[in-house]
Scaffold this motif. Structure first.
Motif, PDB file in Angstrom:
ATOM      1  N   CYS A 185       0.840  -1.214   0.000  1.00 17.64           N
ATOM      2  CA  CYS A 185       0.000   0.000   0.000  1.00 17.64           C
ATOM      3  C   CYS A 185       0.868   1.255   0.000  1.00 17.64           C
ATOM      4  N   ALA A 186       1.936   1.233   0.785  1.00 19.77           N
ATOM      5  CA  ALA A 186       2.815   2.402   0.886  1.00 19.77           C
ATOM      6  C   ALA A 186       3.488   2.729  -0.448  1.00 19.77           C
ATOM      7  N   ARG A 187       3.626   1.752  -1.318  1.00 18.50           N
ATOM      8  CA  ARG A 187       4.247   1.969  -2.634  1.00 18.50           C
ATOM      9  C   ARG A 187       3.306   2.627  -3.641  1.00 18.50           C
ATOM     10  N   GLN A 188       2.027   2.648  -3.323  1.00 23.51           N
ATOM     11  CA  GLN A 188       1.033   3.170  -4.271  1.00 23.51           C
ATOM     12  C   GLN A 188       0.890   4.683  -4.090  1.00 23.51           C
ATOM     13  N   PRO A 189       0.565   5.391  -5.178  1.00 23.53           N
ATOM     14  CA  PRO A 189       0.357   6.840  -5.049  1.00 23.53           C
ATOM     15  C   PRO A 189      -0.833   7.139  -4.132  1.00 23.53           C
ATOM     16  N   ASP A 190      -0.738   8.256  -3.427  1.00 22.13           N
ATOM     17  CA  ASP A 190      -1.836   8.679  -2.550  1.00 22.13           C
ATOM     18  C   ASP A 190      -3.095   8.941  -3.356  1.00 22.13           C
TER      19      ASP A 190
ATOM     20  N   LEU B 170      -4.323  -4.995  -6.557  1.00 25.31           N
ATOM     21  CA  LEU B 170      -3.997  -5.376  -7.941  1.00 25.31           C
ATOM     22  C   LEU B 170      -2.510  -5.673  -8.095  1.00 25.31           C
ATOM     23  N   SER B 171      -1.678  -4.837  -7.528  1.00 26.70           N
ATOM     24  CA  SER B 171      -0.240  -5.052  -7.602  1.00 26.70           C
ATOM     25  C   SER B 171       0.134  -6.404  -7.002  1.00 26.70           C
ATOM     26  N   TRP B 172      -0.489  -6.726  -5.903  1.00 27.52           N
ATOM     27  CA  TRP B 172      -0.234  -7.999  -5.223  1.00 27.52           C
ATOM     28  C   TRP B 172      -0.713  -9.165  -6.080  1.00 27.52           C
TER      29      TRP B 172
ATOM     30  N   ALA C 253       4.248  -7.396  -6.172  1.00 27.97           N
ATOM     31  CA  ALA C 253       4.671  -7.193  -4.789  1.00 27.97           C
ATOM     32  C   ALA C 253       5.824  -8.143  -4.462  1.00 27.97           C
ATOM     33  N   ASP C 254       6.446  -7.919  -3.308  1.00 25.20           N
ATOM     34  CA  ASP C 254       7.550  -8.781  -2.880  1.00 25.20           C
ATOM     35  C   ASP C 254       7.096 -10.226  -2.710  1.00 25.20           C
TER      36      ASP C 254
END
Length: 190
Positions: free
Chosen positions: A76-81, A91-93, A98-99
């Motif tokens: 979540c922290a990697r996503q734009p505000d 979605l990224s996950w 994601a890692d």
């Protein structure tokens, strides 16, 4: 040279051993003796940290829940505000950015432990239910209309289940089309 490891290291070694046993032999193959032997600790040392087989499984699932929550928060922290941040993290996950994403070794081990624990006693998943409940609540407060947010969540969960059970493997074209459709749901209209 004899080195005494701190308690947290012994606890981690025990939980790592429990995970290996559950993955190799299922929950039925987990005994206190097997866990102690696999972790390289005495039975008394094991009992100091975990008083029973259920305590071992609970510890394993609590650790898994904490890991999932930390990975989700990091993603979540990697996503734009802004609106859709949490949905974009899902979605990224789900799409392997994601890692720890579907198809990676840690994710697959976690899924196997998840299933084994559920088969043994569904109540063991309560720590996971709490984490997923918090993730869903964050998604519902993400500024995306509820129907769209739930569509993203259901699609991501469906991809996870398909991967975990080997039900089907979408082609790259199918994944691209699905991703594009889900991202369209997240577009914020002025």
């Amino acid at each position: 040279m004899n080195v005494t490891l701190p308690a947290t290291d012994a606890r981690t070694r025990i939980l790592d051993a429990v995970e290996r046993i559950v993955l190799a032999r299922g929950v039925a193959g987990l005994t206190l003796e097997a866990a102690a032997r696999e972790a390289g600790v005495s039975k008394g040392g094991l009992l100091y940290h975990f008083a029973s087989k259920e305590a071992l499984l609970t510890g394993l699932l609590e650790r898994l829940a904490a890991f999932i929550r930390a990975e989700f928060d990091k993603n979540c922290a990697r996503q734009p505000d802004g609106p859709g941040r949490v949905a974009r993290a899902f979605l990224s996950w789900a799409f392997g950015e994601a890692d720890c994403s579907p198809g990676d070794e840690h994710h697959d081990r976690a899924a196997a432990v998840f299933l084994a624990a559920f088969h043994h006693d569904p109540a063991l998943l309560d720590p996971m239910r709490a984490v997923y409940g918090g993730m869903k609540a964050a998604l519902m407060a993400d500024g995306v209309p509820p129907g769209k947010a739930m569509t993203v969540l259901a699609a991501c969960d469906g991809m996870f289940m398909a991967q975990m059970f080997g039900l089907y493997r979408p082609t790259e074209d199918e994944l691209s089309a699905l991703r594009a459709t889900l991202e369209t749901l997240l577009e914020v209209k002025p």
